[in-house]
Design an enzyme around this catalytic site. Structure first.
Site, PDB file in Angstrom:
ATOM      1  N   SER A  38       0.531  -1.020  -0.240  1.00  0.00           N
ATOM      2  CA  SER A  38      -0.271  -0.045   0.162  1.00  0.00           C
ATOM      3  C   SER A  38       0.766   0.727   0.177  1.00  0.00           C
ATOM      4  CB  SER A  38      -1.002   0.032   1.342  1.00  0.00           C
ATOM      5  OG  SER A  38      -0.465   0.245   2.191  1.00  0.00           O
ATOM      6  N   THR A 140      -0.955   3.453   4.559  1.00  0.00           N
ATOM      7  CA  THR A 140      -0.320   4.334   5.280  1.00  0.00           C
ATOM      8  C   THR A 140       0.952   3.716   5.901  1.00  0.00           C
ATOM      9  OG1 THR A 140      -1.809   6.641   4.440  1.00  0.00           O
ATOM     10  CG2 THR A 140       0.314   6.888   5.021  1.00  0.00           C
ATOM     11  N   THR A 158       2.161   7.465   0.767  1.00  0.00           N
ATOM     12  CA  THR A 158       1.182   5.731   0.693  1.00  0.00           C
ATOM     13  C   THR A 158       0.435   6.000  -0.867  1.00  0.00           C
ATOM     14  OG1 THR A 158      -1.427   5.381   0.668  1.00  0.00           O
ATOM     15  CG2 THR A 158      -1.408   7.206   1.128  1.00  0.00           C
ATOM     16  N   ARG A 168      -8.471  10.451  -7.366  1.00  0.00           N
ATOM     17  CA  ARG A 168      -8.330  10.565  -6.150  1.00  0.00           C
ATOM     18  C   ARG A 168      -7.422  10.857  -5.075  1.00  0.00           C
ATOM     19  NH1 ARG A 168      -7.488   7.844  -1.128  1.00  0.00           N
ATOM     20  NH2 ARG A 168      -8.769   8.363   0.464  1.00  0.00           N
ATOM     21  N   VAL A 169      -7.554  12.005  -3.916  1.00  0.00           N
ATOM     22  CA  VAL A 169      -6.644  12.139  -3.080  1.00  0.00           C
ATOM     23  C   VAL A 169      -7.075  12.118  -1.790  1.00  0.00           C
ATOM     24  CG1 VAL A 169      -4.844  13.817  -2.342  1.00  0.00           C
ATOM     25  CG2 VAL A 169      -5.321  14.256  -4.914  1.00  0.00           C
ATOM     26  N   GLY A 170      -6.183  11.169  -0.860  1.00  0.00           N
ATOM     27  CA  GLY A 170      -6.974  10.630   0.491  1.00  0.00           C
ATOM     28  C   GLY A 170      -6.211  12.493   1.095  1.00  0.00           C
ATOM     29  N   ASP A 171      -5.897  11.834   2.838  1.00  0.00           N
ATOM     30  CA  ASP A 171      -5.290  12.682   3.795  1.00  0.00           C
ATOM     31  C   ASP A 171      -4.372  12.783   3.659  1.00  0.00           C
ATOM     32  OD1 ASP A 171      -5.633  10.101   4.881  1.00  0.00           O
ATOM     33  OD2 ASP A 171      -4.779  10.859   6.612  1.00  0.00           O
ATOM     34  N   THR A 191      -3.459   7.277   9.803  1.00  0.00           N
ATOM     35  CA  THR A 191      -3.648   6.433   8.554  1.00  0.00           C
ATOM     36  C   THR A 191      -5.084   5.643   8.329  1.00  0.00           C
ATOM     37  OG1 THR A 191      -3.222   4.250   7.186  1.00  0.00           O
ATOM     38  CG2 THR A 191      -2.630   4.618   9.538  1.00  0.00           C
ATOM     39  N   GLY A 192      -5.725   5.600   7.852  1.00  0.00           N
ATOM     40  CA  GLY A 192      -7.394   4.800   7.001  1.00  0.00           C
ATOM     41  C   GLY A 192      -8.066   5.817   6.107  1.00  0.00           C
ATOM     42  N   GLY A 194      -9.267   7.771   4.053  1.00  0.00           N
ATOM     43  CA  GLY A 194      -9.066   9.057   4.020  1.00  0.00           C
ATOM     44  C   GLY A 194     -10.246  10.562   4.066  1.00  0.00           C
TER      45      GLY A 194
END
Ligand code: ASP
Length: 295
Positions: A38, A140, A158, A168-171, A191-192, A194
């Site tokens: 990941s 992450t 990550t 798509r972008v996470g946190d 982590t988790g 986002g």
């Protein structure tokens, strides 16, 4: 995921290296290892079968950050993030701009898709699209460091959610959500999922709780329980996220909505794996699991 990297970073810091070097050492170890599916090389592909990475670096002394998002082919995205940290403008680059920056600054480029990550993508395509969830165990790589001079740094890296939409972008590259670091009060990272973490600006929330006097452990717990509770009030599930925090005096903590969340930490005495578990209240203390020396 990060025990070996934390052990190497620990050795660097004990020899007087700056906190940022420790962060980068621990994170590149994970990015380079295809076994961690990941992060970095061999990461989880998006819906189109491309490994798109997000990474961030924050220097707690200068309150500066750098980050790349939705970037393809940068062998070590954390190196690009660190190079961007300190710029007054243009410190957060996406997609093509991030890749061009990495190339122009001599960073190594490579295909990040391995045979196992391609096979995973083909299997998921064959199974059909399901609801997107955070990787089991939350993966992450998040690293916080404090050096002998009292400087702090934070980093994340990550490939984001498996089968995410292109772009798509996470946190993880978003300051205040995936990471935050201020030498005066401490550092935190998450982590988790986002999309949930960003709704609670979890990392900034934790650092601001520490600013108001909370220990890292209490700050992590309060931030995680607060967001989880709010989601439930809104008729949703309790969410899927885990956090770590480090105080300027070296105390650290973690909290999670999972049953168990392992993390690695080192100080002047030892480097060890810890595990924190979640129950509505009270959350038990993180404790050593006697796994020192096990990768
Ligand atoms: N937080 C990451 C993201 O939403 C995923 C993870 O930590 O597993 O992109």
């Amino acid at each position: 995921m990060c025990f070996a990297g934390v052990r190497d970073a620990h050795a660097l810091l004990m020899n007087g290296a700056p906190a940022g070097d420790g962060v980068v050492r621990a994170i590149t170890a994970v990015e380079d290892d295809p076994a961690y599916c990941s992060v970095g090389y061999g990461g989880l592909p998006d819906r189109e079968g491309r490994v798109m990475t997000d990474a961030a670096f924050m220097d707690g002394a200068g309150l500066r950050m750098g980050a790349v998002m939705s970037a393809e082919g940068i062998k070590n995205p954390i190196l690009a993030a660190r190079l961007l940290c300190g710029r007054e403008t243009n410190c957060l680059l996406a997609g093509h701009g991030a890749e061009r920056f990495a190339l122009e600054n001599g960073l190594e480029m490579r295909s990040m898709l391995t045979d196992p990550s391609r096979a995973r993508w083909l299997d998921a395509l064959a199974e059909g699209r399901k609801k997107l969830t955070a990787y089991t165990g939350h993966d992450t790589v998040c690293v916080l460091a404090l050096d002998r001079e009292g400087r702090m740094a934070a980093g994340t890296s990550t490939s984001g959610l498996f089968m995410k939409d292109p772009g798509r972008v996470g946190d993880s590259p978003v300051i205040g959500s995936g990471f935050y670091c201020d030498d005066r009060y401490g550092a935190a990272a998450a982590t988790g999922l986002g999309e949930d973490i960003m709704r609670g600006c979890l990392s900034y929330e934790i650092v601001s709780l520490m600013k108001r006097g909370a220990s890292p452990r209490d700050a992590c717990r309060e931030a995680v329980e607060g967001l989880s509770r709010r989601k439930k009030e809104l008729g949703e599930d309790g969410g899927s996220f885990s956090v770590i925090a480090l105080a300027p005096d070296g105390r650290f903590g973690a909290a999670t909505t999972l049953d168990l969340f392992p993390f690695a930490a080192g100080n002047d005495v030892s480097v060890a794996l810890y595990c924190v578990d979640f129950s509505p209240a009270p959350v038990r203390e993180a404790r050593p699991t006697d796994l020192e020396g096990v990768d």
